[in-house]
Design a protein around this motif. Structure first.
Motif, PDB file in Angstrom:
ATOM      1  N   PHE A  75      27.072  44.207  32.398  1.00 52.19           N
ATOM      2  CA  PHE A  75      27.948  44.898  33.355  1.00 52.19           C
ATOM      3  C   PHE A  75      29.405  45.121  32.943  1.00 52.19           C
ATOM      4  N   ALA A  76      30.041  44.041  32.350  1.00 51.75           N
ATOM      5  CA  ALA A  76      31.127  43.820  31.910  1.00 51.75           C
ATOM      6  C   ALA A  76      31.585  44.884  30.899  1.00 51.75           C
ATOM      7  N   GLY A  77      30.432  45.465  29.888  1.00 54.42           N
ATOM      8  CA  GLY A  77      30.656  46.576  29.123  1.00 54.42           C
ATOM      9  C   GLY A  77      30.651  47.809  29.783  1.00 54.42           C
ATOM     10  N   LEU A  78      30.362  48.135  31.065  1.00 52.33           N
ATOM     11  CA  LEU A  78      30.223  49.319  31.648  1.00 52.33           C
ATOM     12  C   LEU A  78      31.674  49.316  32.607  1.00 52.33           C
ATOM     13  N   LEU A  79      32.424  48.351  32.635  1.00 51.91           N
ATOM     14  CA  LEU A  79      33.557  48.286  33.521  1.00 51.91           C
ATOM     15  C   LEU A  79      34.668  49.055  33.084  1.00 51.91           C
ATOM     16  N   THR A  80      35.236  50.041  33.927  1.00 50.46           N
ATOM     17  CA  THR A  80      36.749  50.621  33.662  1.00 50.46           C
ATOM     18  C   THR A  80      37.572  50.348  34.938  1.00 50.46           C
ATOM     19  N   ARG A  81      38.907  50.687  34.790  1.00 53.03           N
ATOM     20  CA  ARG A  81      39.783  51.066  35.862  1.00 53.03           C
ATOM     21  C   ARG A  81      40.604  51.949  35.751  1.00 53.03           C
ATOM     22  N   ASP A  82      40.554  52.821  36.887  1.00 55.77           N
ATOM     23  CA  ASP A  82      41.422  54.036  37.029  1.00 55.77           C
ATOM     24  C   ASP A  82      42.682  53.905  37.170  1.00 55.77           C
ATOM     25  N   ALA A  83      43.339  54.984  37.135  1.00 54.26           N
ATOM     26  CA  ALA A  83      45.017  54.862  37.335  1.00 54.26           C
ATOM     27  C   ALA A  83      45.477  54.508  38.680  1.00 54.26           C
TER      28      ALA A  83
END
Length: 182
Positions: A66-74
């Motif tokens: 799951f961590a590999g699919l994680l992102t954070r937007d602006a």
């Protein structure tokens, strides 16, 4: 293929840490633009524990996946992204916890709680937040995601800073970082 954790951080040179970072194969979530959005019913607690639908995710391999699919937007929202959907995930403080640090060859290498390695520098800055009495120290991991240093890692980093002088700063890859919030 069985999972093989990276070697102990203290036994690696900066070049070896960089090679470990380079070898980490992550999905290209930046290239995906799924139209379907929703809620993952997942939460990452302040201590780095992952939960799904109020139950703890106990399998480290699942957390790493799951961590590999994680992102954070602006806007600071966290997402799990696949080619088909983008699901929100609640993150109480930071997506990761930095659990070890090593100063070697002019750089600071960090291990995070998913066994990933990060080298602090211009692309992965160290940030101090909070107040001088209770600072929170973070290192940028990737895609806007951060790791908060746990207590022992903060103490290790502080020892590195104090060995340099009494200005509460550290240096990595030619960049200085303050360990006290402004």
């Amino acid at each position: 293929m069985p999972y093989e954790a990276p070697p102990e951080l203290a036994s690696l040179t900066l070049a070896q840490i960089a090679e470990q970072v380079k070898q980490r194969k992550l999905p290209p979530v930046e290239d995906w633009s799924p139209q379907k959005t929703g809620d993952s019913l997942m939460r990452i607690a302040a201590d780095g524990t992952w939960f799904h639908d109020s139950g703890e995710i106990r399998r480290p391999a699942m957390v790493r996946a799951f961590a590999g699919l994680l992102t954070r937007d602006a806007e600071g929202r966290h997402w799990l992204v696949t080619p088909f959907e983008k699901l929100s995930i609640e993150v109480v403080d930071a997506a990761f916890i930095a659990v070890d640090v090593s100063e070697v060859d002019g750089g600071l290498g960090f291990r995070i709680n998913t066994d990933e390695l990060v080298i602090a520098g211009p692309d992965n800055p160290i940030t101090a937040r909070g107040d001088p009495e209770t600072p929170g120290i973070y290192v940028t991991v990737r895609r806007g995601l951060e790791a908060r240093l746990n207590r022992s890692t903060y103490q290790q980093l502080l020892a590195i800073a104090l060995a340099r002088g009494d200005d509460w700063t550290v240096r990595s890859q030619g960049t200085n970082f303050a360990l006290q919030p402004s």
